[in-house]
Design a protein around this motif. Structure first.
Motif, mmCIF file in Angstrom:
data_model
loop_
_atom_site.group_PDB
_atom_site.id
_atom_site.type_symbol
_atom_site.label_atom_id
_atom_site.label_comp_id
_atom_site.label_asym_id
_atom_site.label_seq_id
_atom_site.Cartn_x
_atom_site.Cartn_y
_atom_site.Cartn_z
ATOM 1 N N ALA A 53 -2.464 6.948 9.613
ATOM 2 C CA ALA A 53 -2.882 5.673 10.216
ATOM 3 C C ALA A 53 -1.862 4.578 9.920
ATOM 4 C CB ALA A 53 -4.266 5.273 9.702
ATOM 5 N N ALA A 54 -1.352 4.526 8.690
ATOM 6 C CA ALA A 54 -0.348 3.518 8.338
ATOM 7 C C ALA A 54 0.936 3.731 9.142
ATOM 8 C CB ALA A 54 -0.067 3.557 6.839
ATOM 9 N N ALA A 55 1.343 4.980 9.285
ATOM 10 C CA ALA A 55 2.548 5.282 10.062
ATOM 11 C C ALA A 55 2.374 4.904 11.529
ATOM 12 C CB ALA A 55 2.894 6.768 9.927
ATOM 13 N N ASP A 56 1.143 4.952 12.016
ATOM 14 C CA ASP A 56 0.891 4.573 13.409
ATOM 15 C C ASP A 56 1.204 3.098 13.647
ATOM 16 O OD1 ASP A 56 -0.125 5.251 16.096
ATOM 17 O OD2 ASP A 56 -1.725 3.839 15.579
ATOM 18 N N LEU A 57 0.980 2.251 12.641
ATOM 19 C CA LEU A 57 1.327 0.837 12.815
ATOM 20 C C LEU A 57 2.838 0.674 12.970
ATOM 21 C CD1 LEU A 57 0.275 -2.057 13.022
ATOM 22 C CD2 LEU A 57 0.679 -2.266 10.566
ATOM 23 N N VAL A 58 3.599 1.439 12.202
ATOM 24 C CA VAL A 58 5.064 1.391 12.337
ATOM 25 C C VAL A 58 5.469 1.817 13.741
ATOM 26 C CG1 VAL A 58 7.245 2.324 11.466
ATOM 27 C CG2 VAL A 58 5.399 1.752 9.865
ATOM 28 N N LEU B 235 -8.250 5.461 2.487
ATOM 29 C CA LEU B 235 -8.430 4.793 3.780
ATOM 30 C C LEU B 235 -8.618 3.289 3.599
ATOM 31 C CD1 LEU B 235 -10.639 7.286 5.793
ATOM 32 C CD2 LEU B 235 -8.313 6.540 6.345
ATOM 33 N N ILE B 236 -9.362 2.885 2.594
ATOM 34 C CA ILE B 236 -9.547 1.448 2.341
ATOM 35 C C ILE B 236 -8.218 0.811 1.942
ATOM 36 C CG2 ILE B 236 -10.623 -0.212 0.775
ATOM 37 C CD1 ILE B 236 -13.146 1.575 0.894
ATOM 38 N N GLU B 237 -7.442 1.513 1.115
ATOM 39 C CA GLU B 237 -6.115 1.009 0.737
ATOM 40 C C GLU B 237 -5.234 0.860 1.978
ATOM 41 O OE1 GLU B 237 -2.270 2.212 -2.039
ATOM 42 O OE2 GLU B 237 -3.831 3.704 -1.644
ATOM 43 N N ALA B 238 -5.244 1.877 2.841
ATOM 44 C CA ALA B 238 -4.428 1.822 4.058
ATOM 45 C C ALA B 238 -4.924 0.728 4.995
ATOM 46 C CB ALA B 238 -4.435 3.173 4.766
ATOM 47 N N ARG B 239 -6.245 0.582 5.119
ATOM 48 C CA ARG B 239 -6.799 -0.480 5.980
ATOM 49 C C ARG B 239 -6.347 -1.851 5.495
ATOM 50 N NH1 ARG B 239 -13.024 -0.748 5.892
ATOM 51 N NH2 ARG B 239 -12.607 -1.581 3.831
ATOM 52 N N ASP B 240 -6.458 -2.087 4.196
ATOM 53 C CA ASP B 240 -6.024 -3.371 3.642
ATOM 54 C C ASP B 240 -4.531 -3.583 3.856
ATOM 55 O OD1 ASP B 240 -8.653 -3.717 2.843
ATOM 56 O OD2 ASP B 240 -8.267 -3.253 0.722
ATOM 57 N N ALA B 241 -3.752 -2.492 3.732
ATOM 58 C CA ALA B 241 -2.306 -2.582 3.934
ATOM 59 C C ALA B 241 -1.957 -2.880 5.388
ATOM 60 C CB ALA B 241 -1.639 -1.281 3.479
ATOM 61 N N VAL B 242 -2.663 -2.244 6.319
ATOM 62 C CA VAL B 242 -2.436 -2.503 7.747
ATOM 63 C C VAL B 242 -2.773 -3.953 8.063
ATOM 64 C CG1 VAL B 242 -3.302 -1.989 10.079
ATOM 65 C CG2 VAL B 242 -2.675 -0.117 8.540
ATOM 66 N N ARG B 243 -3.916 -4.433 7.576
ATOM 67 C CA ARG B 243 -4.307 -5.827 7.836
ATOM 68 C C ARG B 243 -3.295 -6.797 7.212
ATOM 69 N NH1 ARG B 243 -9.107 -6.288 10.410
ATOM 70 N NH2 ARG B 243 -9.291 -8.495 9.951
ATOM 71 N N ALA B 244 -2.799 -6.484 6.022
ATOM 72 C CA ALA B 244 -1.786 -7.339 5.392
ATOM 73 C C ALA B 244 -0.503 -7.359 6.227
ATOM 74 C CB ALA B 244 -1.497 -6.850 3.976
ATOM 75 N N ALA B 245 -0.082 -6.183 6.710
ATOM 76 C CA ALA B 245 1.129 -6.117 7.528
ATOM 77 C C ALA B 245 0.965 -6.907 8.821
ATOM 78 C CB ALA B 245 1.483 -4.663 7.834
ATOM 79 N N LEU B 246 -0.221 -6.852 9.412
ATOM 80 C CA LEU B 246 -0.481 -7.612 10.634
ATOM 81 C C LEU B 246 -0.385 -9.112 10.375
ATOM 82 C CD1 LEU B 246 -3.445 -5.482 12.010
ATOM 83 C CD2 LEU B 246 -1.161 -5.689 13.033
#
Length: 171
Positions: free
Chosen positions: A112-117, A59-70
């Motif tokens: 969660a990561a797929a939800d950003l897509v 989850l922390i990896e995905a959170r950091d990835a979502v924030r980076a993508a944003l």
């Protein structure tokens, strides 16, 4: 206490860290933080359970990835998404999708990561960072006119209004 944003899953994951009086707060540092977040979103917990190291780390990896993508860096998000896929199937004549994940404990993070897509596919212009320069939260603007500026009108919006009022009345 974590701000309740009521945002889409990916943005709610991104918003599990925030500034409180100049100090970073991480909802996942609380021993029950991961379990609470997973339960709040009815997400799977993985074989080791919600408090297992795999669930928290992914989850922390995905959170950091979502924030980076944003912020415009898509690489980490694509790395997280590389750990899984949706497989279309027919079961009893009905179409279904099966989630295939390559490692235990990564399912919730992948979802969660797929939800950003999904958000980028629907209305990318509605994904916004709060206009308060002291705020780090993100939101998805669902207003009719698409003019929302604050993560929360009750917090950041009121602070901005109060600051403008004080500035006008100082002179």
């Amino acid at each position: 206490m974590r701000p309740l944003t009521g945002e889409p899953l990916a943005l709610d994951l991104a918003n599990t860290t925030w500034l409180l009086e100049g100090v970073w707060v991480d909802a996942f540092d609380d021993p029950d933080g991961v379990a609470s977040w997973l339960a709040e979103h009815a997400l799977p917990t993985g074989p080791a359970g919600p408090t297992g190291p795999d669930a928290r780390a992914s989850l922390i990896e995905a959170r950091d990835a979502v924030r980076a993508a944003l912020q415009g860096d898509e690489g980490p998000l694509n790395d997280v998404l590389g750990h899984g896929a949706r497989r279309p199937l027919l079961r009893d004549g009905e179409p279904v999708e099966e989630l295939v994940i390559d490692a235990p404990g990564r399912e919730a993070a992948w979802i969660a990561a797929a939800d950003l897509v999904r958000l980028y596919a629907e209305r990318p212009e509605r994904i916004r960072e709060c206009a308060n320069p002291e705020c780090v939260l993100w939101f998805y603007d669902v207003t009719k006119n698409g003019q929302r500026r604050w993560c929360s009108m009750e917090v950041c919006g009121n602070r901005a209004k109060a600051a403008r009022f004080q500035q006008r009345h100082r002179t």
